[in-house]
Enzyme design. Structure first.
Site, mmCIF file in Angstrom:
data_model
loop_
_atom_site.group_PDB
_atom_site.id
_atom_site.type_symbol
_atom_site.label_atom_id
_atom_site.label_comp_id
_atom_site.label_asym_id
_atom_site.label_seq_id
_atom_site.Cartn_x
_atom_site.Cartn_y
_atom_site.Cartn_z
ATOM 1 N N LYS A 125 1.009 -1.371 0.077
ATOM 2 C CA LYS A 125 -0.022 0.206 -0.297
ATOM 3 C C LYS A 125 0.669 1.020 0.456
ATOM 4 C CE LYS A 125 -2.288 2.780 2.353
ATOM 5 N NZ LYS A 125 -2.082 4.736 1.641
ATOM 6 N N GLU A 129 9.143 1.870 11.441
ATOM 7 C CA GLU A 129 10.633 2.974 10.524
ATOM 8 C C GLU A 129 9.998 3.683 10.979
ATOM 9 O OE1 GLU A 129 12.384 5.251 9.901
ATOM 10 O OE2 GLU A 129 13.268 4.050 8.101
ATOM 11 N N CYS A 139 14.141 10.424 7.254
ATOM 12 C CA CYS A 139 13.523 10.356 8.805
ATOM 13 C C CYS A 139 15.473 10.050 8.935
ATOM 14 C CB CYS A 139 12.604 8.635 8.453
ATOM 15 S SG CYS A 139 14.101 7.646 7.883
ATOM 16 N N GLU A 185 9.026 16.187 14.874
ATOM 17 C CA GLU A 185 9.728 15.768 13.607
ATOM 18 C C GLU A 185 8.897 16.583 13.307
ATOM 19 O OE1 GLU A 185 8.570 12.417 11.921
ATOM 20 O OE2 GLU A 185 10.885 12.035 10.763
#
Ligand code: ADP
Length: 493
Positions: free
Chosen positions: A187, A263, A298, A397
């Site tokens: 997906k 992750e 990331c 973040e």
């Protein structure tokens, strides 16, 4: 790579996309979504916003393909050949894949060509090679027994992937999953599905049997949830936000307790000591650690911790690099920083800047949207000083080109600030003191540390986070463990 080749591909129409299920392009039974390019905000094509029933059909196709052994029961050397062929096809179509991806997600082409098809091909090759070189074990049992330890494919793997580097991150999951003999249902993110769809087509061409590699596009909260809640998916692997990661754990608990590997995000500390071997190089490294792909990575070094004695001098160097970076059309070879993926992401970045200023920090470079007249989403590389460890910018973040700078007095304070975070993905220390190198590697609570460099793109090294940055690793032989069950056999001799 020539600008003319890129320009040729830039204007090619992209046909409306379908779902890839059981080796076929199939129309979804949901609706269609327009795909907007972050380069100019224009419509590129449409993708299917699949229904839950479409996702169920994809999982069923993957299960059937696994059950009859059309892939899992091939000789390892045969699976190896197919995955090598897939790597060949990715390389042959590298520029097309890179341009398609950039039109969809805005990464600068110079980076995209290496990080997307380049890295995906290398990853498929790495796991192709491993297939017939990883052995089972014989346990040191008592002599009247033989203890065999087999590693078996788990069955059906669901992979939910993000928009920032879909080919690279997708390959980190798909290559070991397929190499181990599993079937997969992917997906991709709504904001960048095009290259994953093309990859599925190349996989079929390479000889991955129908039903083994399926792609269903659509909304996370619909088809993503359906995949994660499926009773017929054995392992779920994910890269994305912590909020979604949390949901996936819940979905697993509420369905079949499938194993979930996450992750997630980071707020990685890039720590520069006064004794860094080359401050100029460290400044360039610090800039690229956050501004590459507009900070949409990331492992970005989004917190810059600088020893107080060199703070002003070092910040000036980083600002010089930030201001010299050419922000522009990501399909122009001259651009060093491309577009922000979506207008929502851009606005989120600008809000972070506003909030940092409201908390008392100072913008020393950038801070604004640029090139608005193009219709695309671009932002200046931004450096903010006077950030305190408890500030929003130091804790949350951004996933954008916004660097927060925090001064520190000594090593102990640097470690304390670095570890004052819910995240633990990446980090770096710049120093020429060898003992300090080892102290820092040990003391900073992250999945990966860099010393006198930032970023590394080799398939041989695991990548994964600790704390709320996730669990399990991508890349390296360690990643295989996510996609196999350990089966033991006791044989009485
Ligand atoms: P980002 O903030 O990077 O977009 P997300 O976690 O929202 O991160 O998205 C990463 C991937 O997770 C995308 O493919 C998205 O569609 C999917 N996703 C989002 N919400 C859900 C959900 N509730 N269930 C399953 N997948 C989801």
């Amino acid at each position: 790579m020539q600008q003319e080749q890129i320009d040729l591909l830039r204007w090619q129409p992209i046909i409306p996309q379908k779902l890839f299920i059981d080796g076929q392009w199939v129309a979804g039974t949901g609706s269609q979504n327009k795909v907007l390019s972050p380069i100019d905000g224009r419509v590129l094509t449409t993708i299917e916003r699949a229904s839950r029933a479409d996702m169920q059909a994809a999982v069923a196709a993957a299960r059937n393909a696994f059950a009859d052994g059309r892939w899992a029961d091939l000789a390892p050397s045969a699976r190896k050949q197919v995955l090598h062929k897939l790597a060949d096809l990715i390389q042959e179509n590298a520029l097309e894949l890179a341009v398609l991806g950039v039109r969809d997600n805005g990464t600068e082409i110079n980076m995209a060509i290496k990080a997307e098809p380049g890295s995906a091909a290398a990853t498929f090759r790495y796991y192709a090679e491993a297939i017939d070189k990883v052995y089972g074990e014989i346990a040191p049992t008592a002599p009247d027994f033989l203890g065999l330890i087999h590693k078996e494919p788990v069955g059906v793997v669901g992979a939910i992937i993000p928009w920032n580097m879909p080919l690279m991150i997708g390959a980190w999951k798909l290559a070991p999953a397929l190499a181990a003999g599993n079937s997969v249902v992917v997906k991709p993110a709504e904001e960048a599905s095009l290259t994953t769809l093309r990859l599925a087509e190349l996989a079929l061409e390479a000889g991955v049997p129908a039903g083994v590699f399926n792609v269903v596009t659509g909304k996370g909260s619909e088809v993503g949830e359906e995949l994660a809640m499926s009773m017929d998916v054995d392992v779920l692997v994910f890269t994305g936000s912590g909020m979604t990661g949390r949901r996936l754990l819940e979905y697993s608990a509420r369905s079949n307790m499938k194993r979930v590997y996450l992750e997630l995000g980071g707020k990685s500390a890039n720590i520069v000591f006064a004794d860094a071997p080359d401050l100029e190089q460290a400044a360039m490294g610090a800039a690229m650690a956050i501004f590459r792909n507009s900070g949409q990575i990331c492992i970005s070094g989004s917190r810059l911790l600088v020893e107080a004695s060199i703070h002003d001098e070092f910040v000036a160097m980083v600002v010089k690099h930030a201001q010299a970076l050419q922000v522009g059309d990501p399909l122009s070879l001259g651009s060093q920083v491309g577009a922000i993926n979506s207008v929502g992401q851009l606005n989120g970045n600008l809000e972070f800047v506003e909030k940092a200023v409201a908390e008392g920090a100072t913008i020393v470079a950038g801070g604004e949207r640029v090139m608005e007249e193009t219709g695309g989403y671009y932002m200046q590389p931004t450096v903010i000083t006077g950030v305190e460890p408890h500030h929003h910018l130091a804790q949350a973040e951004v996933f954008g080109p916004v660097l927060g700078v925090i001064p520190f007095q000594d090593e102990a304070e640097a470690i304390a600030i670095a570890n004052d975070s819910d995240f633990g993905l990446s980090g770096a220390a710049w120093t020429s003191n060898l003992s300090r190198v080892h102290r820092m590697i040990k003391a900073v609570k992250t999945g990966m540390m860099h010393i006198n460099t930032y970023g590394g793109a080799d398939a041989t090294m695991p990548l994964g986070g600790v704390k709320q940055s996730g669990n399990g690793v991508d890349k390296s032989l360690h990643a295989f463990d996510k996609y196999v069950d350990i089966k033991t056999a006791w044989i009485k001799l």
